[in-house]
Design a protein around this motif. Structure first.
Motif, mmCIF file in Angstrom:
data_model
loop_
_atom_site.group_PDB
_atom_site.id
_atom_site.type_symbol
_atom_site.label_atom_id
_atom_site.label_comp_id
_atom_site.label_asym_id
_atom_site.label_seq_id
_atom_site.Cartn_x
_atom_site.Cartn_y
_atom_site.Cartn_z
ATOM 1 N N GLU A 1 31.033 -61.156 24.657
ATOM 2 C CA GLU A 1 30.893 -60.035 23.729
ATOM 3 C C GLU A 1 29.418 -59.685 23.553
ATOM 4 O O GLU A 1 28.552 -60.564 23.471
ATOM 5 C CB GLU A 1 31.505 -60.381 22.370
ATOM 6 C CG GLU A 1 32.998 -60.680 22.415
ATOM 7 C CD GLU A 1 33.829 -59.447 22.703
ATOM 8 O OE1 GLU A 1 33.354 -58.316 22.416
ATOM 9 O OE2 GLU A 1 34.957 -59.607 23.215
ATOM 10 N N MET A 2 29.138 -58.385 23.489
ATOM 11 C CA MET A 2 27.783 -57.905 23.249
ATOM 12 C C MET A 2 27.824 -56.811 22.188
ATOM 13 O O MET A 2 28.834 -56.133 22.022
ATOM 14 C CB MET A 2 27.162 -57.332 24.528
ATOM 15 C CG MET A 2 26.999 -58.304 25.670
ATOM 16 S SD MET A 2 25.908 -57.616 26.952
ATOM 17 C CE MET A 2 26.764 -56.095 27.347
ATOM 18 N N SER A 3 26.699 -56.635 21.488
ATOM 19 C CA SER A 3 26.608 -55.542 20.523
ATOM 20 C C SER A 3 25.158 -55.114 20.384
ATOM 21 O O SER A 3 24.235 -55.915 20.538
ATOM 22 C CB SER A 3 27.172 -55.954 19.157
ATOM 23 O OG SER A 3 26.401 -56.986 18.591
ATOM 24 N N GLN A 4 25.000 -53.834 20.137
ATOM 25 C CA GLN A 4 23.686 -53.274 19.845
ATOM 26 C C GLN A 4 23.886 -52.219 18.779
ATOM 27 O O GLN A 4 24.386 -51.141 19.042
ATOM 28 C CB GLN A 4 23.042 -52.665 21.095
ATOM 29 C CG GLN A 4 21.636 -52.153 20.846
ATOM 30 C CD GLN A 4 21.013 -51.539 22.091
ATOM 31 O OE1 GLN A 4 21.584 -51.571 23.155
ATOM 32 N NE2 GLN A 4 19.842 -50.969 21.928
ATOM 33 N N GLY A 5 23.513 -52.560 17.545
ATOM 34 C CA GLY A 5 23.803 -51.669 16.436
ATOM 35 C C GLY A 5 25.304 -51.551 16.253
ATOM 36 O O GLY A 5 26.023 -52.547 16.192
ATOM 37 N N GLN A 6 25.808 -50.309 16.214
ATOM 38 C CA GLN A 6 27.242 -50.093 16.049
ATOM 39 C C GLN A 6 27.994 -50.113 17.379
ATOM 40 O O GLN A 6 29.225 -50.102 17.392
ATOM 41 C CB GLN A 6 27.480 -48.748 15.345
ATOM 42 C CG GLN A 6 26.948 -48.713 13.914
ATOM 43 C CD GLN A 6 27.247 -47.402 13.226
ATOM 44 O OE1 GLN A 6 27.578 -46.411 13.870
ATOM 45 N NE2 GLN A 6 27.126 -47.386 11.911
ATOM 46 N N LYS A 7 27.273 -50.139 18.464
ATOM 47 C CA LYS A 7 27.914 -50.115 19.784
ATOM 48 C C LYS A 7 28.376 -51.512 20.168
ATOM 49 O O LYS A 7 27.590 -52.454 20.167
ATOM 50 C CB LYS A 7 26.948 -49.576 20.842
ATOM 51 C CG LYS A 7 27.537 -49.545 22.252
ATOM 52 C CD LYS A 7 26.567 -48.935 23.237
ATOM 53 C CE LYS A 7 27.066 -49.061 24.675
ATOM 54 N NZ LYS A 7 28.400 -48.457 24.880
ATOM 55 N N LYS A 8 29.660 -51.629 20.487
ATOM 56 C CA LYS A 8 30.231 -52.894 20.910
ATOM 57 C C LYS A 8 30.701 -52.766 22.365
ATOM 58 O O LYS A 8 31.299 -51.762 22.744
ATOM 59 C CB LYS A 8 31.431 -53.277 20.037
ATOM 60 C CG LYS A 8 31.145 -53.274 18.541
ATOM 61 C CD LYS A 8 30.155 -54.353 18.146
ATOM 62 C CE LYS A 8 29.934 -54.343 16.638
ATOM 63 N NZ LYS A 8 28.904 -55.326 16.229
ATOM 64 N N SER A 9 30.417 -53.777 23.147
ATOM 65 C CA SER A 9 30.902 -53.809 24.520
ATOM 66 C C SER A 9 31.063 -55.259 24.919
ATOM 67 O O SER A 9 30.816 -56.174 24.118
ATOM 68 C CB SER A 9 29.952 -53.072 25.471
ATOM 69 O OG SER A 9 28.680 -53.700 25.490
ATOM 70 N N ARG A 10 31.446 -55.494 26.156
ATOM 71 C CA ARG A 10 31.612 -56.866 26.607
ATOM 72 C C ARG A 10 31.460 -56.908 28.129
ATOM 73 O O ARG A 10 31.615 -55.896 28.830
ATOM 74 C CB ARG A 10 32.956 -57.459 26.182
ATOM 75 C CG ARG A 10 34.193 -56.925 26.819
ATOM 76 C CD ARG A 10 34.699 -55.617 26.291
ATOM 77 N NE ARG A 10 34.768 -55.574 24.837
ATOM 78 C CZ ARG A 10 34.629 -54.467 24.148
ATOM 79 N NH1 ARG A 10 34.425 -53.306 24.758
ATOM 80 N NH2 ARG A 10 34.689 -54.478 22.850
#
Length: 317
Positions: A291-300
Motif C-alpha cells: 500500500e502507498m499513499s501521498q496526501g489523499q491519493k491512495k494506490s498500491r
C-alpha cells in the motif's frame, strides 16, 4: 488552520518527505522562480494546475536531489509527480533487500525493466541516482523514446539506461525481454482509463479538485484531457488498467525464469480481485501487495514472482 505539509506517509528513504524548500529549489534551477508565489497561508508554492510550473518544479527537484542536469518533455506528455514515483522505486527496492539481509543491493548488476518508460523517463533517472541500477526502458511511442534518449545523452547515462521500442502495441514483455536478459525487477505505471471519454472525465475531476473552471483552460476536447499531461497510450487503453495488467500477468509467465519480481502499480482498488485471479491462474508462487499513499491519493503496488527464495537469489546474485 495552516496545514501540515510534511509527507510522513511516504517511504522512509524518500527524499521528499519534507515540505518543498522553494528557496533551495530556485537556487538549483532559476527557471522555477517565475512560478513561485505565496499561497493563502503565506507559504511559497506554485500553481499545480499550470503545466509549465509543474515541469519547472520537476526540473528543479531532479537537479537538487538527483543531479539530473538535463530534463525536459515535449508539450502534452505526462509530467510525473516525483515524490510518488520515488515511493514506488523504494518499495520495490525493499523486495530485493529480503534476499540480501535487509540491505538493498546496489550497482549495475541489478537490472530493472520499466514498461512504459515514457518521454519523462522518471523511474530510470531516480533508480540510477538512488541505487546505481541499470535500466531497460520500453515504450510503444517512438517520439517519447527519442526524448528519453536526449535525457540519457544529456546526463551521460548511456552506460546505465537502454531504451527499446515495443513494435507490437498489444504486447508488453513479448519482443522486449530478450534471450539472455535477466531482470531483478520489472515496473509499470499502466494506463489508468479504458477510453478517451473516461480519461477526460478524470481530468475534469482533477480540475474540480483544484478549484478550477475547466472551460477556462481548454480549447478543444483533446486538450482538456491533456492539461495534466499525457499522450493517449499514457492515459488509456482498451479495457483500462484491469485489462492491461491482466495481459501483463499472462505474458509474465513466459519469462518466469528471467525476472525475480514482476511489479505494477494498481490505482483502482476495485481491480485487485481480478488481478489476484489472473495471478492464481498463471500459478504465481508468491504475491505481495504494498500500500502507498501521498496526501489523499491512495494506490498500491502488486508484485509477483514464480521463483522460490533460492532461485531468486541465484538470479539476482
Amino acid at each position: 488552520m495552516k496545514p501540515d505539509n510534511t509527507k510522513s506517509e511516504l517511504h522512509p528513504r524518500n527524499r521528499h518527505r519534507a515540505r518543498y524548500d522553494f528557496d533551495q529549489l530556485v537556487q538549483a534551477s532559476s527557471a522555477l522562480a517565475p512560478y513561485v508565489k505565496l499561497n493563502k497561508y503565506g507559504d511559497a508554492s506554485i500553481d499545480f494546475s499550470n503545466a509549465q510550473a509543474v515541469k519547472a518544479l520537476n526540473q528543479a527537484l531532479l537537479k537538487q536531489f538527483y543531479e539530473v542536469l538535463v530534463w525536459d518533455i515535449p508539450k502534452q506528455y505526462l509530467c510525473p509527480p516525483i515524490p510518488g514515483r520515488a515511493d514506488y522505486l523504494h518499495y520495490i527496492a525493499d523486495l530485493l533487500s529480503r534476499l540480501n539481509a535487509g540491505v538493498v543491493p546496489q550497482g549495475q548488476s541489478v537490472c530493472v525493466l520499466d514498461i512504459g518508460v515514457g518521454a519523462n523517463m522518471i523511474y530510470p533517472l531516480l533508480g540510477t541516482r538512488e541505487y546505481g541500477w541499470q535500466f531497460v526502458g520500453a515504450d510503444i511511442d517512438a517520439k517519447a523514446l527519442d526524448n528519453a534518449q536526449r535525457i540519457v545523452d544529456g546526463n551521460a547515462l548511456s552506460s546505465h539506461i537502454e531504451l527499446r521500442l515495443q513494435t507490437a502495441p498489444t504486447s508488453i514483455f513479448n519482443g522486449i525481454i530478450r534471450q539472455g536478459d535477466k531482470f531483478a525487477l520489472t515496473m509499470c505505471n499502466p494506463p489508468f482509463h479504458g477510453s478517451l471519454e473516461e480519461a477526460q472525465a478524470g481530468t475534469e475531476r482533477k480540475w474540480r479538485g483544484l478549484g478550477k473552471e475547466l472551460a477556462k483552460h481548454r480549447s478543444s476536447h483533446k486538450s482538456s484531457v491533456l492539461n495534466f499531461g499525457g499522450q493517449n497510450a499514457e492515459l488509456y487503453c482498451d479495457g483500462g488498467e484491469e485489462a492491461f495488467v491482466t495481459a501483463m500477468i499472462n505474458e509474465s509467465q513466459h519469462y518466469a525464469k528471467q525476472c525475480v519480481w514482476f511489479t505494477t502499480l494498481i490505482s483502482k482498488a476495485a481491480n485487485l480481485p481480478s488481478v489476484y485471479r489472473a495471478l492464481k491462474k498463471v500459478n504465481a508462487l508468491e504475491v505481495s501487495t504494498i500500500e502507498m499513499s501521498q496526501g489523499q491519493k491512495k494506490s498500491r503496488i502488486v508484485a509477483w514472482t514464480f521463483l522460490n527464495a533460492s532461485q531468486q537469489h541465484a538470479l539476482l546474485f
